[in-house]
Design an enzyme around this catalytic site. Structure first.
Site, short mmCIF file in Angstrom:
data_model
loop_
_atom_site.label_atom_id
_atom_site.label_comp_id
_atom_site.label_asym_id
_atom_site.label_seq_id
_atom_site.Cartn_x
_atom_site.Cartn_y
_atom_site.Cartn_z
N LEU A 192 25.48 8.90 15.37
CA LEU A 192 25.99 6.72 15.48
C LEU A 192 27.33 7.33 16.00
O LEU A 192 27.79 5.71 16.07
CB LEU A 192 25.11 6.49 13.81
CG LEU A 192 24.19 7.00 13.45
CD1 LEU A 192 23.91 6.09 12.61
CD2 LEU A 192 23.24 5.99 14.87
N GLY A 195 34.86 8.93 12.31
CA GLY A 195 35.74 8.20 11.91
C GLY A 195 36.43 9.59 11.36
O GLY A 195 36.34 10.63 11.76
N GLY A 196 37.78 9.33 10.92
CA GLY A 196 39.08 10.51 10.20
C GLY A 196 38.86 11.27 9.92
O GLY A 196 38.86 12.39 9.03
N VAL A 200 29.02 10.48 11.77
CA VAL A 200 27.52 9.45 11.23
C VAL A 200 26.87 10.53 12.08
O VAL A 200 26.50 9.66 13.53
CB VAL A 200 28.03 8.72 10.82
CG1 VAL A 200 26.81 7.59 9.85
CG2 VAL A 200 29.46 8.46 10.13
N ASP A 311 40.64 -0.45 2.89
CA ASP A 311 39.90 0.36 3.96
C ASP A 311 39.16 -0.79 4.43
O ASP A 311 38.62 -0.26 5.50
CB ASP A 311 39.55 1.45 3.95
CG ASP A 311 39.80 1.82 5.69
OD1 ASP A 311 40.59 1.47 6.43
OD2 ASP A 311 39.52 2.59 6.42
#
Length: 499
Positions: A192, A195-196, A200, A311
């Site tokens: 999907l 990120g960092g 996912v 965040d």
């Protein structure tokens, strides 16, 4: 049936047996652990779950004691169940001789495992190999003595630490084989985004339930802390505008979080993608803004814990099947005391463009830091443009551009073309004004999230916003200066990939 005279032999400096079938009780002392194991005739051994501070918690084994080794030093004590004869021999010769060292461990293990149990083990292994070829079964929970998903003792410290902070939260522990089967072995077709802190994947459990699996990167030095933080915090939070954490999984270096699946993915994919932004008319965008505000208000005021997200951004807001927003990714969130106003950190984390000036420059964060991020997010939703540093011959970023247009009386020029004039001018103007109130340079000038929710839901007079943070012109700044101003350590970037 239990045999008379049974007891336990203490083996020192042992790597405990395979933990895939243990029963774990964090609240029992070692003495209580012995009593529990002795009462159950199927219990073969016990040990402390956490060897720190003199030993706490209780692990008990009910299947064959495999993958057990004895070392010279540095491991822990394991108490193995033996019959009266072996126990008497151990007590008589525990000082050395025939029952010393590695040979003693081998003898005791052989005596404690019968031939029928080895036959049963072989059958179970055969069935286990066959079941792994399919899609997998139901989630296997930590309190199930048949399985826990932990394959070696080295997996236990982080799991124990998370358990200690979870309190009485009944958060399922997923077996690795279940997650692998659900995601089709982390197939790229199920990816999907990333990120960092990892990637996912979409998954589907055996009962048909869709899930999203956040697989933390093994190379991320920050991943362990963020993993523990998320399990400890989000498990205690329940709100319709917060994503629901279904469970978690640890296996050797693997650390995964299992969430409810959001079919419409993340908000940034909808508002910044030219092919999808038309899916959100003004009415839906307005409801998303309200939903995010209510979720943040819950974190700040209405939950049992006072949480600063730190965040909040478009990629961390997910959309369900009805386009309702749900805030996600609490890896960098921090808990505040009821009377605590702000905190300071030497490690600035988050995403530049959503950070308040006092946090980006001085490391100070508070509820007003989240208010600032919400303001940026609201302005992005309205305009359909990202708060980046790519505007030439005008303000440095989106916030600065909107501030300039506001002071010039032309703020509606920023409204996204995808809305096609199908919006209430008064409502849009009001939301822009609320967004600018949230991004004011001075944190004390910004409203609370309670104020924001009230202003969004009621037609009251709004104060005039003061100067927005980071709203200065690019004139007089060369390109190298602009790039330098946008550099922050430990920023995170999330990339969503369409499939």
């Amino acid at each position: 049936m239990c045999r008379n005279g049974e007891g336990f032999v203490k083996m020192e400096n042992v790597k405990v047996p395979d933990t895939s079938s243990i029963k774990l009780e964090n609240n029992l002392s070692l003495e209580a652990c012995e009593e529990e194991c002795l009462k159950n005739c199927s219990c073969l051994a016990y040990a402390s779950a956490n060897v720190r501070n003199g030993g706490t918690g209780c692990m008990t084994w009910y299947r064959d004691l495999v993958d057990t080794k004895q070392f010279t030093e540095g491991r822990q004590d394991l108490y193995i169940r033996v019959d009266a004869v072996v126990l008497a021999q151990y007590k008589n010769k525990s000082g050395g001789g025939y029952f010393s060292g590695r040979r003693r461990l081998a003898i005791i293990l052989v005596v404690s495992i019968s031939v029928p149990s080895l036959l049963i083990l072989a059958v179970l292994c055969w069935f286990g190999k066959r079941s792994r070829k399919g899609r997998g079964g139901e989630p296997r929970f930590l309190n199930d003595p048949a399985a826990s998903g932990v394959r070696s003792y080295e997996d236990l410290p982080i799991k124990n630490e998370v358990d200690e902070h979870r309190g009485d939260t009944d958060l399922p522990f997923f077996d690795l084989t279940t997650v692998v089967a659900a995601t089709e072995n982390f197939s790229s077709a199920n990816k999907l985004g990333h990120g960092g802190f990892g990637t996912v994947y979409k998954g589907c459990l055996a009962d048909g339930q869709d899930i999203a699996v956040k697989r933390l990167s093994r190379n991320s030095g920050q991943g362990v802390d963020e993993f523990k933080n998320e399990v400890m915090l989000i498990a205690k939070l329940q709100h319709r505008n917060l994503v629901r954490l279904l469970g978690w999984c640890i296996h050797k270096e693997e650390r995964m979080l299992i969430y409810e699946y959001m079919p419409n993915r993340s908000l940034d994919l909808c508002i910044f993608d030219k092919n999808r932004k038309s899916l959100l008319d003004w009415r839906k965008r307005f409801q998303i803004i309200i939903g995010i505000a209510r979720g943040v208000l819950y974190l700040h005021q209405d939950s049992r814990l006072k949480i600063i997200h730190r965040d909040l951004k478009a990629s961390n807001v997910l959309l369900d099947g009805s386009m309702n927003p749900k805030i996600s990714d609490f890896g960098m969130a921090r808990m505040f005391g009821d009377d605590q106003i702000e905190a300071n950190t030497n490690r600035i984390v988050g995403t530049y463009g959503y950070m308040s000036s006092e946090y980006a420059m001085d490391g100070l964060y508070s509820t007003k830091s989240d208010v600032f991020s919400f303001g940026v997010l609201a302005l992005e939703i309205i305009s359909g443009r990202k708060n980046s540093f790519q505007f030439e011959n005008t303000s440095l970023n989106l916030v600065g551009l909107i501030w300039d247009l506001w002071t010039e009386g032309k703020v509606l020029d920023i409204v996204g073309s995808s809305l096609n004039q199908s919006y209430s001018t008064h409502e849009v103007m009001r939301c822009i004004q609320i967004g600018l109130l949230c991004v004011q340079e001075n944190a004390t000038d910004r409203p609370t999230m309670l104020d924001v929710v009230f202003m969004l839901g009621n037609k009251t007079n709004l104060p005039h916003p003061k100067k927005a943070a980071f709203s200065f012109k690019t004139s007089g700044l060369d390109s190298s200066t602009s790039r330098g101003a946008s550099s922050v350590n430990d920023i995170t970037v999330t990339v969503i990939e369409a499939h």
